[in-house]
Scaffold this motif. Structure first.
Motif, PDB file in Angstrom:
ATOM      1  N   LYS A  10      69.834  14.851  -5.396  1.00  0.00           N
ATOM      2  CA  LYS A  10      70.800  15.500  -4.520  1.00  0.00           C
ATOM      3  C   LYS A  10      71.762  16.346  -5.342  1.00  0.00           C
ATOM      4  CE  LYS A  10      74.106  14.501  -0.782  1.00  0.00           C
ATOM      5  NZ  LYS A  10      74.703  13.431   0.049  1.00  0.00           N
ATOM      6  N   GLN A  11      72.155  17.463  -4.766  1.00  0.00           N
ATOM      7  CA  GLN A  11      73.142  18.339  -5.384  1.00  0.00           C
ATOM      8  C   GLN A  11      74.106  18.835  -4.320  1.00  0.00           C
ATOM      9  OE1 GLN A  11      73.218  22.830  -7.326  1.00  0.00           O
ATOM     10  NE2 GLN A  11      71.480  21.514  -7.813  1.00  0.00           N
ATOM     11  N   MET A  12      75.395  18.751  -4.614  1.00  0.00           N
ATOM     12  CA  MET A  12      76.390  19.243  -3.670  1.00  0.00           C
ATOM     13  C   MET A  12      76.397  20.770  -3.675  1.00  0.00           C
ATOM     14  SD  MET A  12      77.453  16.563  -2.263  1.00  0.00           S
ATOM     15  CE  MET A  12      78.730  17.312  -1.224  1.00  0.00           C
ATOM     16  N   LEU A  13      76.475  21.360  -2.495  1.00  0.00           N
ATOM     17  CA  LEU A  13      76.538  22.811  -2.382  1.00  0.00           C
ATOM     18  C   LEU A  13      77.927  23.299  -2.771  1.00  0.00           C
ATOM     19  CD1 LEU A  13      74.603  23.358   0.978  1.00  0.00           C
ATOM     20  CD2 LEU A  13      73.721  23.377  -1.365  1.00  0.00           C
ATOM     21  N   PRO A  14      78.025  24.523  -3.304  1.00  0.00           N
ATOM     22  CA  PRO A  14      79.328  25.007  -3.787  1.00  0.00           C
ATOM     23  C   PRO A  14      80.311  25.359  -2.688  1.00  0.00           C
ATOM     24  CG  PRO A  14      77.661  26.718  -3.996  1.00  0.00           C
ATOM     25  CD  PRO A  14      76.943  25.470  -3.580  1.00  0.00           C
ATOM     26  N   GLU A  15      79.815  25.501  -1.453  1.00  0.00           N
ATOM     27  CA  GLU A  15      80.682  25.873  -0.345  1.00  0.00           C
ATOM     28  C   GLU A  15      80.502  24.884   0.806  1.00  0.00           C
ATOM     29  OE1 GLU A  15      79.602  29.823   0.707  1.00  0.00           O
ATOM     30  OE2 GLU A  15      79.986  30.645  -1.298  1.00  0.00           O
ATOM     31  N   PRO A  16      81.565  24.573   1.549  1.00  0.00           N
ATOM     32  CA  PRO A  16      81.439  23.664   2.702  1.00  0.00           C
ATOM     33  C   PRO A  16      80.688  24.334   3.846  1.00  0.00           C
ATOM     34  CG  PRO A  16      83.646  24.589   2.601  1.00  0.00           C
ATOM     35  CD  PRO A  16      82.954  25.035   1.348  1.00  0.00           C
ATOM     36  N   VAL A  17      80.235  23.520   4.796  1.00  0.00           N
ATOM     37  CA  VAL A  17      79.501  24.035   5.952  1.00  0.00           C
ATOM     38  C   VAL A  17      80.355  23.902   7.201  1.00  0.00           C
ATOM     39  CG1 VAL A  17      77.317  23.395   4.893  1.00  0.00           C
ATOM     40  CG2 VAL A  17      78.401  21.829   6.519  1.00  0.00           C
ATOM     41  N   ARG A  18      79.944  24.669   8.225  1.00  0.00           N
ATOM     42  CA  ARG A  18      80.632  24.629   9.513  1.00  0.00           C
ATOM     43  C   ARG A  18      79.612  24.551  10.636  1.00  0.00           C
ATOM     44  NH1 ARG A  18      85.658  28.990   9.347  1.00  0.00           N
ATOM     45  NH2 ARG A  18      86.730  28.118   7.518  1.00  0.00           N
ATOM     46  N   SER A  19      80.063  24.042  11.763  1.00  0.00           N
ATOM     47  CA  SER A  19      79.205  23.939  12.935  1.00  0.00           C
ATOM     48  C   SER A  19      78.694  25.317  13.340  1.00  0.00           C
ATOM     49  CB  SER A  19      79.994  23.328  14.088  1.00  0.00           C
ATOM     50  OG  SER A  19      79.199  23.239  15.252  1.00  0.00           O
ATOM     51  N   GLY A  20      77.398  25.360  13.670  1.00  0.00           N
ATOM     52  CA  GLY A  20      76.788  26.595  14.117  1.00  0.00           C
ATOM     53  C   GLY A  20      76.123  27.408  13.030  1.00  0.00           C
ATOM     54  N   GLU A  21      76.397  27.105  11.764  1.00  0.00           N
ATOM     55  CA  GLU A  21      75.769  27.858  10.685  1.00  0.00           C
ATOM     56  C   GLU A  21      74.277  27.533  10.600  1.00  0.00           C
ATOM     57  OE1 GLU A  21      79.372  28.558   7.473  1.00  0.00           O
ATOM     58  OE2 GLU A  21      78.110  26.777   7.277  1.00  0.00           O
ATOM     59  N   VAL A  22      73.495  28.541  10.222  1.00  0.00           N
ATOM     60  CA  VAL A  22      72.051  28.389  10.066  1.00  0.00           C
ATOM     61  C   VAL A  22      71.695  28.576   8.588  1.00  0.00           C
ATOM     62  CG1 VAL A  22      69.777  29.263  10.729  1.00  0.00           C
ATOM     63  CG2 VAL A  22      71.652  29.255  12.398  1.00  0.00           C
ATOM     64  N   TYR A  23      70.855  27.703   8.068  1.00  0.00           N
ATOM     65  CA  TYR A  23      70.439  27.752   6.681  1.00  0.00           C
ATOM     66  C   TYR A  23      68.918  27.796   6.596  1.00  0.00           C
ATOM     67  CZ  TYR A  23      75.193  26.570   5.300  1.00  0.00           C
ATOM     68  OH  TYR A  23      76.553  26.585   5.102  1.00  0.00           O
ATOM     69  N   ARG A  24      68.437  28.564   5.633  1.00  0.00           N
ATOM     70  CA  ARG A  24      67.006  28.560   5.319  1.00  0.00           C
ATOM     71  C   ARG A  24      66.776  27.638   4.133  1.00  0.00           C
ATOM     72  NH1 ARG A  24      66.339  33.328   3.570  1.00  0.00           N
ATOM     73  NH2 ARG A  24      65.780  32.990   1.373  1.00  0.00           N
ATOM     74  N   LEU A  25      65.866  26.675   4.296  1.00  0.00           N
ATOM     75  CA  LEU A  25      65.519  25.734   3.241  1.00  0.00           C
ATOM     76  C   LEU A  25      64.107  26.043   2.753  1.00  0.00           C
ATOM     77  CD1 LEU A  25      66.739  22.338   4.783  1.00  0.00           C
ATOM     78  CD2 LEU A  25      68.076  24.119   3.646  1.00  0.00           C
ATOM     79  N   GLU A  26      63.923  26.021   1.447  1.00  0.00           N
ATOM     80  CA  GLU A  26      62.606  26.241   0.861  1.00  0.00           C
ATOM     81  C   GLU A  26      62.383  25.255  -0.274  1.00  0.00           C
ATOM     82  OE1 GLU A  26      61.407  30.243  -0.147  1.00  0.00           O
ATOM     83  OE2 GLU A  26      63.085  31.083   1.012  1.00  0.00           O
ATOM     84  N   VAL A  27      61.124  24.881  -0.472  1.00  0.00           N
ATOM     85  CA  VAL A  27      60.770  24.004  -1.583  1.00  0.00           C
ATOM     86  C   VAL A  27      59.275  24.124  -1.850  1.00  0.00           C
ATOM     87  CG1 VAL A  27      60.313  21.969  -0.141  1.00  0.00           C
ATOM     88  CG2 VAL A  27      61.053  21.668  -2.519  1.00  0.00           C
ATOM     89  N   ARG A  28      58.869  23.944  -3.093  1.00  0.00           N
ATOM     90  CA  ARG A  28      57.457  23.825  -3.455  1.00  0.00           C
ATOM     91  C   ARG A  28      57.180  22.364  -3.782  1.00  0.00           C
ATOM     92  NH1 ARG A  28      55.161  28.995  -5.867  1.00  0.00           N
ATOM     93  NH2 ARG A  28      56.827  30.534  -5.723  1.00  0.00           N
ATOM     94  N   VAL A  29      56.041  21.837  -3.344  1.00  0.00           N
ATOM     95  CA  VAL A  29      55.739  20.432  -3.588  1.00  0.00           C
ATOM     96  C   VAL A  29      54.236  20.211  -3.596  1.00  0.00           C
ATOM     97  CG1 VAL A  29      55.881  19.826  -1.141  1.00  0.00           C
ATOM     98  CG2 VAL A  29      56.274  18.061  -2.865  1.00  0.00           C
ATOM     99  N   ARG A  30      53.789  19.258  -4.414  1.00  0.00           N
ATOM    100  CA  ARG A  30      52.412  18.781  -4.342  1.00  0.00           C
ATOM    101  C   ARG A  30      52.421  17.295  -4.688  1.00  0.00           C
ATOM    102  NH1 ARG A  30      49.249  21.560  -9.513  1.00  0.00           N
ATOM    103  NH2 ARG A  30      50.559  20.718 -11.190  1.00  0.00           N
TER     104      ARG A  30
END
Length: 331
Positions: A237-257
């Motif tokens: 886990k890593q804390m994000l540098p900026e706080p979040v607010r209700s209604g915000e949309v984030y794109r998540l990406e990851v590579r895994v095998r």
């Protein structure tokens, strides 16, 4: 649909999930380590260049011939009772933002099992010593520039002596992976080129997390995440540098095998307090590299809520993870 980041719930798929096969390209390039920034790292000039502090009763820092591994002298660092620890440190030259450093030391415990903390400008790691000399080394990632940086080495076990020699804190050039190049990525060291720098590991049993060139999806290295036989999951886990607010949309990406395929993996945005809540992206896993991407929405009534990104393994075995990306899409 939003899925909560509570470990014991069953994962289900997001309808908009995209899965693309991907492979690492070209040959990896090992980190190139520069010159040691420390003065008198082998203690041949006794404590010249170093300062020593202890908040424990009877704590000491002595330079002795019996503590040497390289050369004639080495450091004997003793923590007494109470307090946090006994430490030595020194100021080092400034560094730039997003700089990687290679931290290394030779350590030997008087009995074995002593805990030692090694850190630089607030980033570092803790190790347990053995009764024989061992080399401990890590890459750490420094997200912000600073002209006031301190190298620290501390023993934190009560009534314990640790012998220290050949200490080096040196800048390192590392190959950058795709996450490190991604525009707007809120994750630092998302391609794990700087080891586990900026990431915190948690396991409910005897799970493990480390980095390896064999685990790379891009760049030089990637993460190997293992869940032990006791269950409970393993997460970074890593804390994000900026706080979040209700209604915000984030794109998540990851590579895994996965080692076997079908391992249960999830990627979440998660608050750092109970209830451990936040939106999640399920991650399908095969034995080939997969690139998973999807959007999640902050539906909780958060206002300036600190939140981290977490990648978790919930089934036995191991998976390789690389290129973790979090981008704020809206607003």
């Amino acid at each position: 649909m939003i899925h909560r980041s509570i470990h014991w719930r069953t994962w289900s798929w997001l309808g908009a999930l995209a899965l693309v096969l991907a492979t690492g390209c070209g040959e990896p390039h090992a980190p190139k380590v520069g010159d040691n920034q420390l003065v008198n790292g082998s203690f041949e000039s006794k404590l010249s260049g170093w300062w020593a502090v202890t908040d424990s009763e009877g704590g000491t820092a002595q330079v002795l011939s019996t503590s040497a591994d390289v050369g004639a002298l080495g450091l004997a660092l003793f923590k007494g009772t109470g307090g946090w620890g006994s430490m030595v440190g020194q100021e080092t030259p400034p560094h730039t933002a997003k700089q990687t450093y290679h931290l290394r030391a030779r350590l030997r415990g008087a009995k074995g099992g002593e805990r030692v903390s090694i850190s630089f400008h607030g980033q570092g790691f803790e190790v347990e010593t053995g009764s024989q000399w061992q080399t401990v080394e890590r890459l750490v990632f420094l997200p912000e520039a600073s002209d006031n940086t301190t190298a620290l080495l501390s023993v934190t076990t009560d009534n314990a002596t640790v012998h220290v020699d050949d200490v080096s804190f040196a800048p390192a050039e590392v190959e950058r992976g795709e996450a490190d190049k991604a525009s707007g990525n809120l994750v630092s060291n998302g391609s794990f080129e700087s080891g586990l720098g900026m990431w915190n590991f948690w396991s409910g049993s005897d799970g493990q997390a480390d980095t390896s060139a064999e685990a790379r999806g891009s760049g030089y290295a990637g993460l190997v995440l293992r869940m032990g036989t006791g269950g409970g999951g393993s997460s970074v886990k890593q804390m994000l540098p900026e706080p979040v607010r209700s209604g915000e949309v984030y794109r998540l990406e990851v590579r895994v095998r996965g080692a076997l395929g079908g391992e249960a993996v999830g990627m979440c945005l998660q608050v750092n307090e109970e209830p451990w809540d936040g939106p999640c992206l399920p991650v399908p896993v095969t034995t080939e590299w997969g690139h998973v991407t999807g959007e999640v929405t902050i539906e909780e009534p958060f206002q300036d809520q600190p939140m981290g990104v977490m990648v978790s393994l919930f089934s036995e075995g191991s998976v390789q993870v690389d290129d973790v990306i979090v981008v704020r899409v809206q607003p």
